[in-house]
Design a protein around this motif. Structure first.
Motif, mmCIF file in Angstrom:
data_model
loop_
_atom_site.group_PDB
_atom_site.id
_atom_site.type_symbol
_atom_site.label_atom_id
_atom_site.label_comp_id
_atom_site.label_asym_id
_atom_site.label_seq_id
_atom_site.Cartn_x
_atom_site.Cartn_y
_atom_site.Cartn_z
ATOM 1 N N ARG A 1 -2.383 7.630 5.440
ATOM 2 C CA ARG A 1 -2.852 7.211 6.701
ATOM 3 C C ARG A 1 -1.800 6.879 7.521
ATOM 4 O O ARG A 1 -1.920 7.079 8.781
ATOM 5 C CB ARG A 1 -3.782 6.134 6.566
ATOM 6 N N PRO B 1 0.948 -1.090 0.069
ATOM 7 C CA PRO B 1 -0.006 -0.031 0.117
ATOM 8 C C PRO B 1 0.773 1.287 -0.054
ATOM 9 O O PRO B 1 0.438 2.202 0.437
ATOM 10 C CB PRO B 1 -0.640 -0.239 1.369
ATOM 11 N N SER C 1 0.670 0.391 9.536
ATOM 12 C CA SER C 1 1.140 -0.454 8.152
ATOM 13 C C SER C 1 2.681 -0.892 8.637
ATOM 14 O O SER C 1 3.074 -1.906 7.734
ATOM 15 C CB SER C 1 1.253 0.477 7.045
ATOM 16 N N CYS D 1 -1.575 4.042 2.511
ATOM 17 C CA CYS D 1 -2.914 4.254 2.529
ATOM 18 C C CYS D 1 -3.532 3.392 3.461
ATOM 19 O O CYS D 1 -4.877 3.523 3.471
ATOM 20 C CB CYS D 1 -3.602 4.080 0.941
ATOM 21 N N GLU D 2 -2.951 2.961 4.259
ATOM 22 C CA GLU D 2 -3.560 2.067 5.593
ATOM 23 C C GLU D 2 -3.087 2.374 6.739
ATOM 24 O O GLU D 2 -1.884 2.598 6.866
ATOM 25 C CB GLU D 2 -3.454 0.583 5.227
ATOM 26 N N ASP E 1 -1.151 6.887 12.559
ATOM 27 C CA ASP E 1 -2.444 7.084 11.802
ATOM 28 C C ASP E 1 -2.378 8.768 11.814
ATOM 29 O O ASP E 1 -2.230 9.284 12.730
ATOM 30 C CB ASP E 1 -3.567 6.636 12.718
#
Length: 391
Positions: free
Chosen positions: A127, A45, A153, A149-150, A107
């Motif tokens: 993120r 990601p 991670s 994007c998560e 985050d």
């Protein structure tokens, strides 16, 4: 190990494998950095990967050295510093540089240190991110920062993997810098050497001009011998530097004739034994003129030896075989070919064919180097020797 942890590791391993491919092939720092960033962002990601170099200016800015990823517009024009007293220096990149340790933002919606970039990050779906210090000679020079994007991670295992990659970047940059310095030093030495060569060539040119003013025939002879000698040496496959030195020697191989009375040089009849003995001194005189000039080639010795013969019948030292420099052996053949093919005050030109027959005879008698003579014959057979006779 949970499935989620395994998934994270697989992402990181794939990104590492993609990036590692460029580390051993990159030829410039820009190519290395960009290649690593592109390798990382090929893998989901990871939406951005960039390398920032810490600058030692008052603002302690971080310069973008390379960047890749579908969300890279997020980082373009963004201001990052590694000054902990400023809000823009408390994110993962600045903190990693300042502290010399990996820094993770788990985050973007929750991390207080990410406040300066939160709204902008939301526009690009960012993120999570991690900043990894890049070391060179045990000193932090910048950071590799990876965005996903998560949220959350990166676990310790993935961070270790990216730290290894950052270490490889630092090692690669240091190696490329060393190569660059070595290349700059090589170019500097080559320039200095070329300047020396140019200076020496000007010296030789001045000597040849002096000869031409006193005796135009001798100057023309030397230039023609230089062309023939170069052609023979190339045919023999001699080193370029050796050929260069041979050319220089050929252009002034008769410089010692400046000490010979001009009436002898232009005498329309055969020289007497005494006159011939005096004429033979031009090789020693040439050596004395040249021996103290710091040429990078044995020019003085080639000049003194160009009338030596392999069987010891030459002059002035009666050298034999390997005692005679290869350059002098080439000069000897070129000198005979040019002399016999050209007009002399005491006789007309005998022609190139006669000159080739003469050097073949002398090679057969053990006087001239047969390898040199064969190279001259090959040039003659191809019709390439005659063009060298033009002065």
């Amino acid at each position: 190990m949970t499935g989620n942890h395994l998934k994270k590791q697989l992402w990181a391993l794939e990104a590492y494998a993609n990036s590692a491919k460029v580390l051993s092939h990159a030829k410039t720092p820009e190519e290395l950095i960009q290649g690593v960033c592109e390798g990382i962002t090929k893998q989901y990601p990871y939406v951005i990967a960039w390398v920032g170099i810490a600058e030692n200016n008052p603002e302690k800015t971080v310069r973008v050295a390379g960047m890749s990823g579908k969300a890279k517009a997020y980082a373009q024009g963004i201001f990052v510093t590694w000054d902990g007293n400023k809000p823009n220096g408390r994110g993962p990149t600045g903190a990693a540089i300042r502290l010399g340790e990996p820094q993770m933002m788990r985050d973007s919606e929750l991390d207080p240190n990410f406040a300066p970039w939160r709204e902008r990050a939301a526009l690009y779906g960012i993120r999570c991110s991690v900043g990894i210090p890049i070391f060179a000679d045990e000193k932090v020079i910048g950071a590799l920062t990876v965005y996903t994007c998560e949220p959350d991670s990166f676990s310790a295992a993935e961070i270790d993997l990216f730290q290894n990659l950052a270490n490889e970047i630092g090692h690669g940059l240091a190696l490329l810098q060393e190569r660059s310095l070595l290349e700059e030093e090589r170019k500097r030495r080559e320039l200095a050497q070329q300047r020396l060569f140019d200076s020496l060539e000007l010296t030789i040119g001045a000597m040849a001009t002096t000869m031409e003013m006193r005796d135009p025939y001798t100057a023309g002879h030397q230039k023609a011998v230089a062309k023939i000698a170069q052609a023979i040496a190339k045919e023999m496959g001699l080193d370029k530097d050796v050929i260069h030195g041979l050319k220089m020697a050929a252009l002034i191989h008769d410089i010692g004739k400046v000490s010979i009375p001009s009436e002898l040089l232009t005498k329309p009849t055969k020289l007497s034994p005494l006159e011939y003995s005096l004429m033979k001194e031009h090789v020693n005189n040439g050596y004395l003129i040249l021996k103290d000039i710091p040429f990078p080639w044995p020019i003085a010795d080639m000049v003194r030896q160009h009338h030596e013969r392999l069987d010891g019948s030459g002059y002035p030292q009666g050298l034999k075989g390997d005692e005679i420099l290869m350059g002098a052996r080439v000069l000897a053949v070129a000198d005979i070919i040019e002399s016999m093919s050209s007009h002399r005050p005491y006789r007309p030109a005998l022609g190139l064919n006669k000159a080739i027959q003469e050097v073949l005879v002398e090679a057969g008698q053990g006087k001239l180097d047969p390898t040199v003579v064969q190279a001259a014959v090959k040039l003659y057979d191809r019709g390439e020797l005659g063009e060298k006779m033009d002065k």
